[in-house]
Scaffold this active site. Structure first.
Site, mmCIF file in Angstrom:
data_model
loop_
_atom_site.group_PDB
_atom_site.id
_atom_site.type_symbol
_atom_site.label_atom_id
_atom_site.label_comp_id
_atom_site.label_asym_id
_atom_site.label_seq_id
_atom_site.Cartn_x
_atom_site.Cartn_y
_atom_site.Cartn_z
ATOM 1 N N ASP A 1 0.561 1.552 -0.299
ATOM 2 C CA ASP A 1 0.636 1.414 -1.759
ATOM 3 C C ASP A 1 2.059 1.016 -2.163
ATOM 4 O OD1 ASP A 1 -2.099 2.571 -2.114
ATOM 5 O OD2 ASP A 1 -1.097 4.310 -1.240
ATOM 6 N N ASN B 1 -15.076 15.370 6.483
ATOM 7 C CA ASN B 1 -13.714 15.159 6.989
ATOM 8 C C ASN B 1 -13.053 16.463 7.397
ATOM 9 O OD1 ASN B 1 -12.864 12.288 7.121
ATOM 10 N ND2 ASN B 1 -13.853 12.308 5.122
ATOM 11 N N ARG C 1 2.658 -2.592 -1.355
ATOM 12 C CA ARG C 1 1.922 -3.426 -2.314
ATOM 13 C C ARG C 1 2.686 -3.523 -3.630
ATOM 14 N NH1 ARG C 1 -3.848 -0.418 -0.990
ATOM 15 N NH2 ARG C 1 -4.647 -1.938 0.517
ATOM 16 N N ILE D 1 -7.915 -0.543 12.151
ATOM 17 C CA ILE D 1 -6.487 -0.234 11.981
ATOM 18 C C ILE D 1 -5.875 0.071 13.354
ATOM 19 C CG2 ILE D 1 -4.797 1.371 10.985
ATOM 20 C CD1 ILE D 1 -6.630 1.641 8.558
ATOM 21 N N GLY D 2 -6.603 0.847 14.160
ATOM 22 C CA GLY D 2 -6.122 1.166 15.509
ATOM 23 C C GLY D 2 -5.802 -0.096 16.295
ATOM 24 N N VAL E 1 -3.772 8.903 8.045
ATOM 25 C CA VAL E 1 -4.113 7.616 7.432
ATOM 26 C C VAL E 1 -5.548 7.669 6.898
ATOM 27 C CG1 VAL E 1 -4.387 5.133 7.870
ATOM 28 C CG2 VAL E 1 -2.531 6.398 8.996
ATOM 29 N N HIS F 1 -3.342 9.147 -2.855
ATOM 30 C CA HIS F 1 -3.664 7.796 -2.360
ATOM 31 C C HIS F 1 -5.089 7.485 -2.826
ATOM 32 C CE1 HIS F 1 -4.356 4.311 0.066
ATOM 33 N NE2 HIS F 1 -5.378 4.891 0.643
#
Ligand code: NAX
Length: 334
Positions: free
Chosen positions: A158, A104, A161, A15-16, A128, A186
């Site tokens: 989302d 996390n 989408r 993603i980065g 994210v 999410h």
């Protein structure tokens, strides 16, 4: 115009890589605003992040004033106006949810503390990395002195989408779709909602009923195809592409920050933000809502009706957020 300092964590990830060049090109904050990029990685990712920094240099982006790479959160967030927390610990085989939340917590608690200690007074943060809502909760709880409202989590992917699926079903341009909402976590429990959406100025539920042959058929399509397809789109992308969403996630993160800082122009979008009890969602949870922004941060749109079906779906997703919050509370992370 003064340069904006943007810190991206997990900068060497996929993603980065999809995000940084677009930010450097001015696609996030506008083509008149210089940017300074800070890339935070863990030591194992530093070399790859340095490679990305070399490529950013090779882009000769006129707006890009500096790129720095570091594995020290405090240095990474020093003076940051925008923090995009992308790097996270993925679930590995055999990992229980508690282990995932704890791993996390070990990332987002220190990052929240580093943001509080070092970031600019106007810092805005988007999480994210998954589980995004609860990681944002942890980071906010660790950021003494920074208003919790500055911490948001990404449900814009989302949202996009859902916009795209609705447009495709009605054979309408995506630009004609407004008022879609993502509620909740999410995760697969999220509630993509078109009850208040319009397409080309007409109510989406009405158009669907017309197109699909009645209200029952429209509700069946929503329950059996639309909601599960949007909620499980991440898994579908992995199956088809062979790896998880990257460019679409980067695109959504960029739009999330742009709208947070520059405003939604009166329109609505979706973002996971701190609840103050809106729609019965327990105070303090980071939950996705329909939101607007005038550039001073996201505000929850408060006057929408949720029917019984919507209330039940939101309730189920909120129950999952409550469980995650209780688990991180038990771990002493908040
Ligand atoms: P990658 O595995 O490609 O990259 C993650 C990077 O983060 C790695 O380079 C890793 O070294 C780095 N990292 C790990 N811990 C770090 C730390 N403490 N500090 C700094 N960097 C750290 O994952 P990628 O595909 O880029 O996805 C990143 C995260 O986004 C994942 O958690 C993923 O689940 C999540 N996603 C969230 C989405 C959303 O809509 N909220 C959608 C896309 C994506 O699935």
């Amino acid at each position: 115009m003064d340069a904006t300092t943007i810190t991206v964590t997990g900068a060497a990830g996929q993603i980065g890589y999809a995000l940084l060049f677009r930010v450097a090109a001015g696609e996030m904050l506008g083509h008149d605003r210089p940017v300074r990029l800070r890339l935070l990685e863990i030591p194992a990712g530093i070399r790859a992040a340095e490679g990305t920094a070399l490529e950013l240099q090779d882009g000769a982006f006129p707006l890009l004033q500096a790129v720095e790479v570091t594995d020290d959160p405090r240095a990474a967030f020093a003076g940051a106006n925008v923090a995009m927390l992308v790097g996270a610990r993925p679930r590995s085989a055999g990992m229980e949810r508690g282990d995932l939340l704890a791993a996390n917590g070990g990332i987002f608690a220190p990052q929240g503390a580093a943001i509080a200690a070092a970031a600019a007074a106007d810092v805005r943060v988007v999480v994210v990395g998954n589980p995004a809502n609860t990681n944002a909760l942890i980071a906010a709880a660790s950021a003494d002195g920074v208003p919790a409202e500055r911490f948001t989590a990404l449900t814009r992917l989302d949202h996009e989408r859902a916009v795209a699926q609705l447009a495709a079903r009605l054979e309408a341009p995506v630009a004609d779709v407004t008022g879609v909402a993502i509620w909740g976590n999410h995760s697969a429990t999220q509630f993509p909602d078109i009850a208040h959406a319009t397409v080309g100025g007409r109510a989406a539920p009405e158009l669907l009923a017309e197109r699909l042959g009645g209200t029952d058929a429209a509700t069946r399509w929503l329950d059996e195809e639309f909601v599960p397809r949007v909620a499980r789109r991440g898994a579908e992308i992995i199956e088809v592409r062979g790896s998880s969403s990257a460019a679409s996630a980067a695109n959504a993160a960029l739009r999330h920050v742009r709208d947070d800082l520059l405003g939604t122009g009166g329109g609505r979008t979706s973002a996971a933000v701190v609840s103050h009890g809106e729609y019965g969602v327990p105070e303090g949870l980071v939950c996705s809502f329909p939101v607007t922004s005038d550039g001073s941060g996201y505000r929850i749109v408060e006057d929408l009706d949720l029917d019984d079906r919507g209330c039940a779906r939101l309730g189920a997703s909120v129950a999952e957020l409550v469980e995650e919050r209780d688990a991180v509370r038990a771990l002493g992370l908040i």
